[in-house]
Design a protein around this motif. Sequence first.
Motif, PDB file in Angstrom:
ATOM      1  N   LYS A 139      59.705  40.017  13.981  1.00  0.00           N
ATOM      2  CA  LYS A 139      61.147  39.877  14.178  1.00  0.00           C
ATOM      3  C   LYS A 139      61.865  39.883  12.837  1.00  0.00           C
ATOM      4  CE  LYS A 139      65.050  39.239  16.185  1.00  0.00           C
ATOM      5  NZ  LYS A 139      65.678  40.308  16.991  1.00  0.00           N
ATOM      6  N   ILE A 140      61.327  39.144  11.873  1.00  0.00           N
ATOM      7  CA  ILE A 140      61.924  39.082  10.542  1.00  0.00           C
ATOM      8  C   ILE A 140      61.863  40.459   9.881  1.00  0.00           C
ATOM      9  CG2 ILE A 140      61.655  38.107   8.222  1.00  0.00           C
ATOM     10  CD1 ILE A 140      60.693  35.504   9.638  1.00  0.00           C
ATOM     11  N   MET A 141      60.742  41.160  10.052  1.00  0.00           N
ATOM     12  CA  MET A 141      60.607  42.523   9.520  1.00  0.00           C
ATOM     13  C   MET A 141      61.650  43.449  10.135  1.00  0.00           C
ATOM     14  SD  MET A 141      58.131  42.791   7.301  1.00  0.00           S
ATOM     15  CE  MET A 141      56.600  42.044   6.771  1.00  0.00           C
ATOM     16  N   ASN A 142      61.853  43.334  11.438  1.00  0.00           N
ATOM     17  CA  ASN A 142      62.829  44.183  12.131  1.00  0.00           C
ATOM     18  C   ASN A 142      64.249  43.877  11.673  1.00  0.00           C
ATOM     19  OD1 ASN A 142      60.845  45.478  13.550  1.00  0.00           O
ATOM     20  ND2 ASN A 142      61.147  44.344  15.446  1.00  0.00           N
ATOM     21  N   MET A 143      64.530  42.600  11.443  1.00  0.00           N
ATOM     22  CA  MET A 143      65.852  42.230  10.939  1.00  0.00           C
ATOM     23  C   MET A 143      66.096  42.858   9.569  1.00  0.00           C
ATOM     24  SD  MET A 143      65.969  38.209  12.127  1.00  0.00           S
ATOM     25  CE  MET A 143      67.671  37.835  11.706  1.00  0.00           C
ATOM     26  N   SER A 144      65.050  42.845   8.741  1.00  0.00           N
ATOM     27  CA  SER A 144      65.146  43.463   7.424  1.00  0.00           C
ATOM     28  C   SER A 144      65.417  44.960   7.533  1.00  0.00           C
ATOM     29  CB  SER A 144      63.853  43.219   6.641  1.00  0.00           C
ATOM     30  OG  SER A 144      63.810  44.011   5.480  1.00  0.00           O
ATOM     31  N   ALA A 145      64.698  45.618   8.438  1.00  0.00           N
ATOM     32  CA  ALA A 145      64.871  47.063   8.644  1.00  0.00           C
ATOM     33  C   ALA A 145      66.268  47.395   9.159  1.00  0.00           C
ATOM     34  CB  ALA A 145      63.816  47.579   9.609  1.00  0.00           C
ATOM     35  N   ASP A 146      66.885  46.433   9.858  1.00  0.00           N
ATOM     36  CA  ASP A 146      68.239  46.630  10.402  1.00  0.00           C
ATOM     37  C   ASP A 146      69.328  46.303   9.389  1.00  0.00           C
ATOM     38  OD1 ASP A 146      67.266  47.493  12.826  1.00  0.00           O
ATOM     39  OD2 ASP A 146      67.325  45.507  13.756  1.00  0.00           O
ATOM     40  N   GLY A 147      68.927  45.941   8.162  1.00  0.00           N
ATOM     41  CA  GLY A 147      69.914  45.719   7.108  1.00  0.00           C
ATOM     42  C   GLY A 147      70.179  44.278   6.740  1.00  0.00           C
ATOM     43  N   SER A 176      60.427  42.509  -4.763  1.00  0.00           N
ATOM     44  CA  SER A 176      61.179  42.872  -3.560  1.00  0.00           C
ATOM     45  C   SER A 176      60.514  44.027  -2.836  1.00  0.00           C
ATOM     46  CB  SER A 176      62.615  43.272  -3.924  1.00  0.00           C
ATOM     47  OG  SER A 176      63.307  42.199  -4.514  1.00  0.00           O
ATOM     48  N   ILE A 177      60.581  44.002  -1.495  1.00  0.00           N
ATOM     49  CA  ILE A 177      60.135  45.111  -0.648  1.00  0.00           C
ATOM     50  C   ILE A 177      61.270  45.401   0.320  1.00  0.00           C
ATOM     51  CG2 ILE A 177      58.412  45.954   0.992  1.00  0.00           C
ATOM     52  CD1 ILE A 177      56.469  43.875  -0.088  1.00  0.00           C
ATOM     53  N   GLY A 178      61.955  46.518   0.111  1.00  0.00           N
ATOM     54  CA  GLY A 178      63.100  46.822   0.958  1.00  0.00           C
ATOM     55  C   GLY A 178      64.155  45.742   0.825  1.00  0.00           C
ATOM     56  N   ASN A 179      64.553  45.156   1.937  1.00  0.00           N
ATOM     57  CA  ASN A 179      65.570  44.094   1.943  1.00  0.00           C
ATOM     58  C   ASN A 179      64.969  42.700   1.816  1.00  0.00           C
ATOM     59  OD1 ASN A 179      67.860  45.736   2.181  1.00  0.00           O
ATOM     60  ND2 ASN A 179      67.546  45.974   4.375  1.00  0.00           N
ATOM     61  N   ILE A 180      63.662  42.621   1.568  1.00  0.00           N
ATOM     62  CA  ILE A 180      62.985  41.324   1.464  1.00  0.00           C
ATOM     63  C   ILE A 180      62.684  41.016   0.002  1.00  0.00           C
ATOM     64  CG2 ILE A 180      60.980  39.963   2.148  1.00  0.00           C
ATOM     65  CD1 ILE A 180      60.696  41.775   4.590  1.00  0.00           C
ATOM     66  N   SER A 181      63.110  39.854  -0.463  1.00  0.00           N
ATOM     67  CA  SER A 181      62.809  39.436  -1.843  1.00  0.00           C
ATOM     68  C   SER A 181      62.144  38.068  -1.821  1.00  0.00           C
ATOM     69  CB  SER A 181      64.083  39.403  -2.690  1.00  0.00           C
ATOM     70  OG  SER A 181      65.047  38.538  -2.122  1.00  0.00           O
ATOM     71  N   ILE A 182      61.259  37.830  -2.798  1.00  0.00           N
ATOM     72  CA  ILE A 182      60.536  36.562  -2.911  1.00  0.00           C
ATOM     73  C   ILE A 182      60.985  35.872  -4.198  1.00  0.00           C
ATOM     74  CG2 ILE A 182      58.268  35.468  -3.096  1.00  0.00           C
ATOM     75  CD1 ILE A 182      57.093  37.888  -1.637  1.00  0.00           C
ATOM     76  N   VAL A 183      61.440  34.630  -4.072  1.00  0.00           N
ATOM     77  CA  VAL A 183      61.907  33.858  -5.230  1.00  0.00           C
ATOM     78  C   VAL A 183      61.408  32.422  -5.115  1.00  0.00           C
ATOM     79  CG1 VAL A 183      63.987  35.278  -5.527  1.00  0.00           C
ATOM     80  CG2 VAL A 183      64.083  33.232  -4.079  1.00  0.00           C
ATOM     81  N   ASP A 184      61.504  31.678  -6.214  1.00  0.00           N
ATOM     82  CA  ASP A 184      61.158  30.251  -6.194  1.00  0.00           C
ATOM     83  C   ASP A 184      62.393  29.381  -5.994  1.00  0.00           C
ATOM     84  OD1 ASP A 184      58.470  30.815  -6.586  1.00  0.00           O
ATOM     85  OD2 ASP A 184      58.643  30.727  -8.770  1.00  0.00           O
ATOM     86  N   LYS A 185      63.534  29.899  -6.400  1.00  0.00           N
ATOM     87  CA  LYS A 185      64.817  29.200  -6.209  1.00  0.00           C
ATOM     88  C   LYS A 185      65.922  30.245  -6.193  1.00  0.00           C
ATOM     89  CE  LYS A 185      65.188  28.063 -11.156  1.00  0.00           C
ATOM     90  NZ  LYS A 185      63.908  28.668 -11.551  1.00  0.00           N
ATOM     91  N   LEU A 186      67.101  29.817  -5.780  1.00  0.00           N
ATOM     92  CA  LEU A 186      68.191  30.772  -5.612  1.00  0.00           C
ATOM     93  C   LEU A 186      69.533  30.076  -5.830  1.00  0.00           C
ATOM     94  CD1 LEU A 186      69.156  33.628  -4.441  1.00  0.00           C
ATOM     95  CD2 LEU A 186      69.202  32.478  -2.218  1.00  0.00           C
ATOM     96  N   VAL A 187      70.452  30.771  -6.490  1.00  0.00           N
ATOM     97  CA  VAL A 187      71.825  30.285  -6.641  1.00  0.00           C
ATOM     98  C   VAL A 187      72.755  31.365  -6.097  1.00  0.00           C
ATOM     99  CG1 VAL A 187      73.648  29.606  -8.244  1.00  0.00           C
ATOM    100  CG2 VAL A 187      71.294  28.870  -8.660  1.00  0.00           C
ATOM    101  N   LEU A 188      73.640  30.984  -5.185  1.00  0.00           N
ATOM    102  CA  LEU A 188      74.597  31.916  -4.597  1.00  0.00           C
ATOM    103  C   LEU A 188      76.026  31.428  -4.834  1.00  0.00           C
ATOM    104  CD1 LEU A 188      73.088  32.750  -1.067  1.00  0.00           C
ATOM    105  CD2 LEU A 188      73.031  34.196  -3.119  1.00  0.00           C
TER     106      LEU A 188
END
Length: 282
Positions: free
Chosen positions: A66-74, A95-107
Amino acid sequence: MKIKRKIEIAVISDVHLGTYGCHAKHLLNYLNSIEPKKLILNGDIIDVWQFSKRYFPKSHLKVIKKIMNMSADGVEIIYITGNHDEMLRKFSGTSIGNISIVDKLVLELHGKKAWFFHGDVFDVSIQNAKWLAKLGGYGYNILTLLNRFVNWYLERNGKERYSLSKKVKNGVKSAIKYINDFEKVISNLAIENGYDYVVCGHIHQPKMAYIETRHGKTTYLNSGDWVENFTALEYQFKRWKVYHYNKDKLSPFYVDEELEDMDLKDLIAAITIVEQHEKKIK
């Protein structure tokens, strides 16, 4: 046709796929009910500590697909590593497509800064005695498995569900102190660094609280878990809220039909779809 709720950001954590305590079907229903721009997976999504080839049901695989499909849908998927999936930390920054791996994030959210991380870095038991933390994890897994049998019996007899692990936590003063200290330390650090929001998981305690000290203010947010609380965080219209699956669902969203009959081959196919989508973008 099912109408999905459009939200800017959804945050889930502590799913613990691969363990008996994980309620993957509930999570699937939730993911099918939303249409986020960003989905933040804030740690402990797959439980590598307790992973066993003998136990990884289809419903758990369906969550991944499901998560993979969500990524494929943008949908932008941001995977923040936790302690139970710490092996992914060696891939942090990739990163792979719309999926990124991080240890922390600031938005930056409408002029305010949000700081995301799992929270295990503040856990003394993990930093100083990982073997003890893992042993406690196995005990928690057994307790949640026992709890499933208890709740099956209660629901069969028309009675309300009961959380054994929550009862144990609430009955132990040291556990309450640990949670309070965790929230206090993280909130104070967020204030010191000028973050308007601090978003974490790890302790399986969903919460949203406004914290103000003489040094400043912040909003503490914890996404809870999908083992006993079934909660997520949602950001929309410049506001955060804690979503409670058992209270907030207006109507059930069932698993998509194309996900009903799925095995490991389908999961590999889902990953291939993401890769093909990435090539099209390029």
